[in-house]
Scaffold this motif. Structure first.
Motif, short mmCIF file in Angstrom:
data_model
loop_
_atom_site.label_atom_id
_atom_site.label_comp_id
_atom_site.label_asym_id
_atom_site.label_seq_id
_atom_site.Cartn_x
_atom_site.Cartn_y
_atom_site.Cartn_z
N HIS A 88 12.97 17.44 6.52
CA HIS A 88 13.60 16.12 6.56
C HIS A 88 13.76 15.66 8.01
N VAL A 89 14.21 16.56 8.88
CA VAL A 89 14.39 16.21 10.29
C VAL A 89 13.05 15.81 10.90
N TRP A 90 12.00 16.57 10.61
CA TRP A 90 10.67 16.24 11.15
C TRP A 90 10.23 14.84 10.69
N GLN A 91 10.45 14.56 9.43
CA GLN A 91 10.06 13.25 8.89
C GLN A 91 10.78 12.13 9.64
N ILE A 92 12.07 12.28 9.83
CA ILE A 92 12.85 11.26 10.53
C ILE A 92 12.42 11.18 12.00
N MET A 93 12.24 12.34 12.63
CA MET A 93 11.83 12.36 14.04
C MET A 93 10.54 11.59 14.27
N THR A 94 9.59 11.75 13.37
CA THR A 94 8.25 11.20 13.61
C THR A 94 8.02 9.85 12.93
N GLU A 95 8.57 9.65 11.75
CA GLU A 95 8.32 8.40 11.04
C GLU A 95 9.32 7.30 11.37
N HIS B 295 21.77 13.63 30.96
CA HIS B 295 22.62 14.26 29.94
C HIS B 295 23.26 13.24 29.01
N ASP B 296 23.79 12.15 29.56
CA ASP B 296 24.39 11.13 28.70
C ASP B 296 23.33 10.49 27.80
N GLY B 297 22.21 10.09 28.38
CA GLY B 297 21.17 9.41 27.62
C GLY B 297 20.53 10.28 26.56
N TRP B 298 20.08 11.46 26.95
CA TRP B 298 19.40 12.32 25.98
C TRP B 298 20.37 12.89 24.96
N SER B 299 21.64 13.08 25.33
CA SER B 299 22.64 13.52 24.35
C SER B 299 22.92 12.41 23.34
N THR B 300 23.00 11.18 23.81
CA THR B 300 23.20 10.05 22.90
C THR B 300 22.05 9.94 21.92
N VAL B 301 20.84 10.08 22.41
CA VAL B 301 19.65 10.03 21.55
C VAL B 301 19.70 11.15 20.52
N ALA B 302 20.08 12.36 20.94
CA ALA B 302 20.19 13.49 20.01
C ALA B 302 21.24 13.20 18.94
N GLU B 303 22.35 12.59 19.34
CA GLU B 303 23.40 12.23 18.37
C GLU B 303 22.90 11.17 17.39
N GLN B 304 22.12 10.22 17.90
CA GLN B 304 21.56 9.18 17.02
C GLN B 304 20.61 9.81 16.00
N LEU B 305 19.76 10.73 16.46
CA LEU B 305 18.86 11.43 15.54
C LEU B 305 19.65 12.24 14.52
N GLN B 306 20.64 12.97 15.00
CA GLN B 306 21.47 13.79 14.12
C GLN B 306 22.13 12.93 13.04
N SER B 307 22.72 11.83 13.44
CA SER B 307 23.40 10.95 12.51
C SER B 307 22.43 10.39 11.47
N LEU B 308 21.28 9.92 11.92
CA LEU B 308 20.27 9.36 11.02
C LEU B 308 19.78 10.42 10.03
N CYS B 309 19.52 11.61 10.52
CA CYS B 309 19.04 12.70 9.64
C CYS B 309 20.10 13.09 8.62
N GLU B 310 21.32 13.27 9.08
CA GLU B 310 22.38 13.71 8.16
C GLU B 310 22.71 12.63 7.14
N GLN B 311 22.74 11.37 7.56
CA GLN B 311 23.02 10.28 6.64
C GLN B 311 21.93 10.18 5.57
N THR B 312 20.67 10.21 5.98
CA THR B 312 19.58 10.06 5.02
C THR B 312 19.42 11.29 4.14
N ALA B 313 19.75 12.46 4.66
CA ALA B 313 19.69 13.68 3.85
C ALA B 313 20.75 13.62 2.75
N ALA B 314 21.94 13.09 3.08
CA ALA B 314 23.02 12.99 2.10
C ALA B 314 22.67 11.98 1.00
N GLU B 315 21.88 10.96 1.34
CA GLU B 315 21.49 9.94 0.37
C GLU B 315 20.37 10.41 -0.55
N ALA B 316 19.64 11.42 -0.11
CA ALA B 316 18.47 11.90 -0.89
C ALA B 316 18.88 12.71 -2.11
#
Length: 150
Positions: free
Chosen positions: A16-23, A129-150
């Motif tokens: 799921h994470v790979w799908q969100i990361m790439t698509e 650190h601020d920028g790449w951490s924010t991006v990681a948090e955005q990816l994490q949030s998107l993955c976790e939200q969409t995984a919970a909806e699946a």
């Protein structure tokens, strides 16, 4: 090596994470309120990448480059040292985005490798650190939200 990195544990399965990361790359690639435009992304080693980041005040940051590695379901790597058409460019870094399964969760790691200590320090001063951490948090949030909806 002149390396900077961020990691996150994402509460979602690796596929799921790979799908969100790439698509859905455009949804997490740069810190909001910036947006991402994927002009071209050839998902293979040697493929062309051209990503444009747009700022809220009309800023535009072009990032043309070359995909160095693409291992489906595991990692991808870009460099800005080679522009489309195999044209040498002023090198800043190699970026590597990787995931690993940790049970039913996923470890995400983003790495920036620089040619010089000066380039790495410049990246730190730009807010790595601020920028790449924010991006990681955005990816994490998107993955976790969409995984919970699946």
């Amino acid at each position: 090596m002149h390396e900077l990195a961020v990691t996150r544990t994402i509460n979602a399965p690796i596929a799921h994470v790979w799908q969100i990361m790439t698509e859905r790359l455009a949804e997490w690639w740069c810190p909001k309120p910036w947006t991402t435009e994927i002009v071209r992304l050839d998902r293979r080693a040697g493929g062309v990448s051209n990503i444009v980041m747009h700022g809220p005040n009309g800023e535009e940051h072009q990032t043309p480059g070359l995909i160095l590695a693409w291992s489906e379901g595991h990692h991808f790597a870009f460099t800005d040292a080679i522009a489309p058409g195999l044209i040498p460019a002023e090198a800043f870094m190699i970026g590597i985005w990787a995931i690993e399964a940790e049970g039913d969760r996923t470890r995400y790691t983003a790495v920036a490798r620089h040619w010089t200590e000066e380039a790495m320090q410049q990246h730190l001063e730009m807010g790595f650190h601020d920028g790449w951490s924010t991006v990681a948090e955005q990816l994490q949030s998107l993955c976790e939200q969409t995984a919970a909806e699946a």
